[in-house]
Every structure is written in structure tokens, then in C-alpha cells.
Design a protein around this motif. Structure first.
Motif, PDB file in Angstrom:
ATOM      1  N   ILE A 239       0.852  -1.181   0.000  1.00 50.65           N
ATOM      2  CA  ILE A 239       0.000   0.000   0.000  1.00 50.65           C
ATOM      3  C   ILE A 239       0.891   1.235   0.000  1.00 50.65           C
ATOM      4  N   PHE A 242      -4.011   4.642  -1.121  1.00 49.26           N
ATOM      5  CA  PHE A 242      -5.274   3.980  -1.430  1.00 49.26           C
ATOM      6  C   PHE A 242      -6.064   4.731  -2.495  1.00 49.26           C
ATOM      7  N   ARG A 245      -4.511   3.897  -5.818  1.00 52.18           N
ATOM      8  CA  ARG A 245      -4.756   2.491  -6.135  1.00 52.18           C
ATOM      9  C   ARG A 245      -6.220   2.261  -6.508  1.00 52.18           C
ATOM     10  N   ARG A 246      -7.151   2.875  -5.752  1.00 55.11           N
ATOM     11  CA  ARG A 246      -8.567   2.712  -6.077  1.00 55.11           C
ATOM     12  C   ARG A 246      -8.874   3.340  -7.437  1.00 55.11           C
ATOM     13  N   GLN A 375     -10.656  -7.388  -5.795  1.00 49.73           N
ATOM     14  CA  GLN A 375      -9.551  -6.530  -5.372  1.00 49.73           C
ATOM     15  C   GLN A 375     -10.067  -5.205  -4.816  1.00 49.73           C
ATOM     16  N   VAL A 379      -9.474  -3.833  -1.211  1.00 48.45           N
ATOM     17  CA  VAL A 379      -8.899  -2.510  -0.958  1.00 48.45           C
ATOM     18  C   VAL A 379      -9.754  -1.729   0.032  1.00 48.45           C
ATOM     19  N   GLU A 382      -8.979  -3.185   3.428  1.00 54.31           N
ATOM     20  CA  GLU A 382      -7.636  -2.787   3.843  1.00 54.31           C
ATOM     21  C   GLU A 382      -7.584  -1.313   4.189  1.00 54.31           C
ATOM     22  N   GLU A 383      -8.369  -0.502   3.435  1.00 58.36           N
ATOM     23  CA  GLU A 383      -8.388   0.926   3.729  1.00 58.36           C
ATOM     24  C   GLU A 383      -9.001   1.187   5.105  1.00 58.36           C
TER      25      GLU A 383
END
Length: 504
Positions: A239, A242, A245-246, A375, A379, A382-383
Motif C-alpha cells: 500500500i 489507497f 490504487r482505487r 480486489q 482494498v 484494507e483501507e
């Protein structure tokens, strides 16, 4: 003599003076013995020196309420000056303080006689004194261990020699210490004051920085553990950001959804084309069957014409011409139908291959979208975990900063307090006394007074309890008769005899 007091005062005083004159040898002997004992005692007693010092007690911050580190100061009101003076005097009179002074100076210097072996008379005197005081309940029964320990006796002697006076009006504490050695008297007071200031700083010291330092260390350890956990979580889940990545995953999802929609549109077009080709291929097959029927009719027509030619025009060129034209038409029809059927079939085969490819691509895109959605969901989870870890780290960091601020403030306060002048000031430092105490003069004065009292008592006892008369007036008062003559005092009568003269 019962009636002697009934005489006039002048006669009584005259009789007393006569009695004193008659007992002058006894009076001189009493005075000489008492004064001799007083002089011997005064010579035997070693004079003491008294060192003096005075302390000014001011109202300082150490006497006020002191909150804990990080708490707000609260004014609890004025400080009682009398209570402060009593507290300071109690600190000066504590046995632990006296014991520390004796240890620093040494018993052998302050009280050398305590280390000497007492004489039998001193032992007997001490035992009698202890027996009397214990029997009367004036003191608690002593133990052998306590009486044998020189330090215990030294502390008791130091307290006895130290005098502490408190002046409530001027907030001054006076200190007096007596000792046969004038240098030791001043040194004892100097060491006492030094130790007193050290003990006072220890008692009033409000050192809380080490406690706050421990709290800061604990908060720092928790913050370091939170940072380690956060970095490990980022490294484990790769990471960096985020949001980026998102955005990338959503962009990929959008591209894949667009590609899937495009693939679905292509598949629909290809399916429609395949249906159209299948229809065309059916039409071509029907046309081929119609062509075969037409060809069969032409063949039949040809055969009929051939039969007619053979019957009617045998050997005529018309038969060959008819045969040739029939074959040419059949060949053209067959060629045309074969070419059209091949093209339709090839187009159909190509359309089927493209359809299968489009379906495979659609399935691949659907699988990628499913994976991408997983995924994205991962995410999001995980966020949330990252936000929890970051929030925990932020809370611990704020706590660490708050404790660090309290520690800095506390260190500044304690540094200022450590360098601040004490609220107790020395007005008069101890000095070596120049003159000893007037103990000998007091003993001599007491001897004079005691000898005078004994002499007066002896005169009074002799006057009121004697069996003879010194003056006729006393005899007249006691007998009620008139005395006409009296025998003067003679040496024979001085030995205790008396003469009573009765008038005729």
C-alpha cells in the motif's frame, strides 16, 4: 515561745538581731560550708558556651497547594503562618536531623564523655536516677540496648542542649546550642542549619519529572509499536496510496466493462450475421435444388428434342446445337450456384470463428472484472484497517506530544524551584561565642542565697524554739508579771542554761 510574737515589732526585730548576734558563729559556719561547697561545685563544673543563630521564615510556594503534573493550579486560600512556623520548628527538632548532624561531626567531638567508661559512682547515680524516673512513671522504662548505644544517648543530649524558640509575631525561629567547646557549639549549629536546608528541600521537593518521564517512555513505546504495525501492514499489502490504487482499479474496471460491452455488442452482431448467413446458406441450398430441377427439365427437354431430332431431323446439326446449348446452360447454372454457396459458407465459417473468439474474450473480461471487483472490495477492507491503524497512531502521537509538553513544562518548573532561594533565610549565622555561660556565677549566687536562707532559718528556729529569754519584756508578756531585775549574760549561761527571775 508562744507569746513572743505578741511583742511590738521593734522588740521582735531586736530579739531576732540579738539571736543572730548570739548565733554569729553558727551563721558564719553555715555560710562558710555552703559557699565552700558552691565554690567547689563551680570549680568542678566545666563552663558551657552557647552559640546562637536565628532564621527568618517567609511564606513560600512550598507551603501552598501544588497540583500534580498536567493539572491546573488551584488557589486553596492563605497559608497559616503559625502552622508554617510549627512545621519548621518540628523539622529542626527531629531526631533524624540531629542524628545526621552527630554523624557528620562525630560523637567523639561533640560528646567525648559518652565514649568514656563511666565511674562506679556515675553508674550508681545513673541507675538511681533511672530507677526513680521509671518508678514514678516520668519516663518509659529503658532497655539495655538503648542505654548502651552511644548514638541514642548522643541524640538525647543533643536535643537537650538545643533550644528552639519561635516568635510568631516576627516569624523568626531562634536556635541556641550549648557545648563545653565553643568551636563545637558554633559548628553544631552550622551543620544543623546545613542539614536542615537539605532535609527541608527533600521534604518540600515536588519532583514529578521522573514520573512523567516514565509515562513519556511508555507512550513512546506504544507509538513505536503502532508505527511498526502500520509499516508492516503497508508493506504486507503493498500500500502506497489507497486513493491512487482505487482510481487505477476503478479505471481498469471501467475499461474492462467497456470492453465487455463492446464484446457483447460484437457477439450480438456476429450472432445476427451468423443467423443471416445460415438463412442465406439455406436459400442457396434451395436455389441449388431449383437449379437441379431446372437442369433436369432442360435435360428432359434436351432428350425430347434429341428424340425428335433423331426421329424428325436425324443427322441434322440442330441436335448437336441443342445438346451444346443445354450443356452450357447447365454448366453456367452449376458454376453460379457453387460460387455463391462457397462464399456464403466461407463467410459463415469466419463468422462462427469470430463469434467463438468474441465469446472467449467476453468470458475472460468477465473473469477479470470478477477478480478486479474482489480486489476493490479487498482494498476497501484494507483501507478501513489502514484508517484504524492510522487513527490509533494519531491518537498515540497526540498523547505522546501532550506528555512531552507536560514533561518540558515540569522540567522547567523543577529547574526554577531547584535554583530558587529558600523561603527560610538565615538572619544571624552561628558564630563562635566569646564568653561562656555564667554557670559558675549562678552557682555562687545560689550558694549565697542558700547560705542566707539557712542562716535565717537557723536564727528563726533558735529564736522561736529556745528555752530562755533574751529580754525582760518577753518574760513579762509570757508570765503577766513585772520583771524588776535580770542577770546579765555570762559565759556559764551561754552553754544552754537559763535563769528565771521572779519578782517578790
Amino acid at each position: 515561745m508562744s507569746e513572743t510574737l505578741m511583742l511590738p515589732p521593734r522588740l521582735v526585730m531586736r530579739d531576732l538581731m540579738l539571736t543572730a548576734v548570739s548565733l554569729k558563729a553558727r551563721i558564719i559556719l553555715i555560710f562558710f560550708c555552703v559557699m565552700a561547697a558552691s565554690v567547689a561545685l563551680a570549680v568542678h563544673i566545666q563552663p558551657d558556651y552557647k552559640a546562637k543563630s536565628s532564621l527568618l521564615v517567609l511564606m513560600g510556594t512550598e507551603h501552598a497547594f501544588r497540583p500534580a503534573a498536567g493539572e491546573q493550579f488551584m488557589n486553596t486560600g492563605a497559608v497559616d503562618a503559625e502552622q508554617v512556623l510549627r512545621t519548621e520548628a518540628s523539622i529542626l527538632g527531629s531526631d533524624d536531623l540531629h542524628r545526621s548532624v552527630i554523624r557528620e561531626i562525630g560523637i567523639e567531638k561533640l560528646f567525648p564523655k559518652l565514649l568514656e567508661q563511666p565511674s562506679p559512682f556515675e553508674k550508681w547515680t545513673a541507675d538511681v536516677k533511672t530507677f526513680i524516673t521509671d518508678g514514678l512513671g516520668m519516663t518509659s522504662p529503658t532497655t539495655d540496648r538503648g542505654s548502651a548505644d552511644p548514638m541514642v544517648r548522643a541524640v538525647d543530649a543533643f536535643s537537650h542542649n538545643l533550644s528552639i524558640t519561635v516568635d510568631k509575631k516576627s516569624s523568626v525561629i531562634g536556635l541556641d546550642y550549648t557545648n563545653p567547646d565553643k568551636v563545637m557549639a558554633a559548628d553544631a549549629l552550622r551543620v544543623l542549619e546545613s542539614r536542615y536546608f537539605d532535609l527541608r528541600a527533600k521534604l518540600y521537593g515536588d519532583v514529578q519529572a521522573p514520573i512523567v518521564q516514565m509515562q513519556q517512555n511508555a507512550a513512546g513505546a506504544q507509538l513505536a509499536a503502532a508505527n511498526t504495525t502500520l509499516e508492516a501492514f503497508k508493506h504486507q499489502h503493498d500500500i502506497s496510496n489507497f486513493a491512487d490504487r482505487r482510481a487505477i482499479l476503478l479505471r481498469q474496471q471501467g475499461d474492462l466493462e467497456t470492453a465487455r460491452a463492446r464484446a457483447e455488442s460484437t457477439i450480438a452482431e456476429q450472432q445476427a450475421r451468423l443467423a443471416q448467413l445460415n438463412q442465406q446458406l439455406g436459400t442457396v441450398a434451395g436455389a441449388k435444388r431449383n437449379a437441379a430441377s431446372a437442369l433436369q427439365g432442360m435435360v428432359e427437354a434436351y432428350r425430347q428434342r434429341q428424340q425428335e431430332a433423331q426421329t424428325t431431323y436425324r443427322g441434322s446439326p440442330a441436335v448437336d446445337d441443342a445438346r451444346r446449348q443445354a450443356l452450357e446452360r447447365e454448366t453456367d447454372i452449376a458454376r453460379m450456384q457453387s460460387t455463391q454457396a462457397y462464399g456464403v459458407q466461407a463467410d459463415r465459417n469466419k463468422t462462427e470463428a469470430d463469434l467463438r473468439s468474441s465469446l472467449a474474450g467476453h468470458e475472460a473480461i468477465s473473469a477479470q472484472l470478477t477478480t478486479l471487483k474482489t480486489q476493490i472490495d479487498s482494498v476497501d477492507g484494507e483501507e478501513m484497517e489502514l484508517h484504524r491503524l492510522e487513527l490509533n497512531r494519531a491518537i498515540l502521537e497526540d498523547n505522546y506530544k501532550a506528555i512531552s509538553k507536560i514533561l518540558d513544562e515540569r522540567q522547567v518548573v523543577e529547574t526554577v524551584d531547584a535554583n530558587r532561594q529558600s523561603s527560610v533565610r538565615i538572619i544571624q549565622p552561628p558564630r563562635i561565642p566569646a564568653l561562656p555561660l555564667s554557670t559558675r556565677r549562678l552557682i555562687l549566687l545560689a550558694g549565697i542565697v542558700f547560705s542566707m536562707l539557712l542562716s535565717i532559718g537557723s536564727v528563726l528556729m533558735s529564736h522561736f524554739f529556745r528555752s530562755s529569754y533574751l529580754r525582760p519584756e518577753a518574760l513579762e508578756v509570757d508570765t503577766g508579771l513585772t520583771v524588776l531585775a535580770s542577770v546579765p549574760e555570762m559565759g556559764a549561761l551561754r552553754g544552754g542554761g537559763s535563769v528565771l527571775i521572779i519578782p517578790a
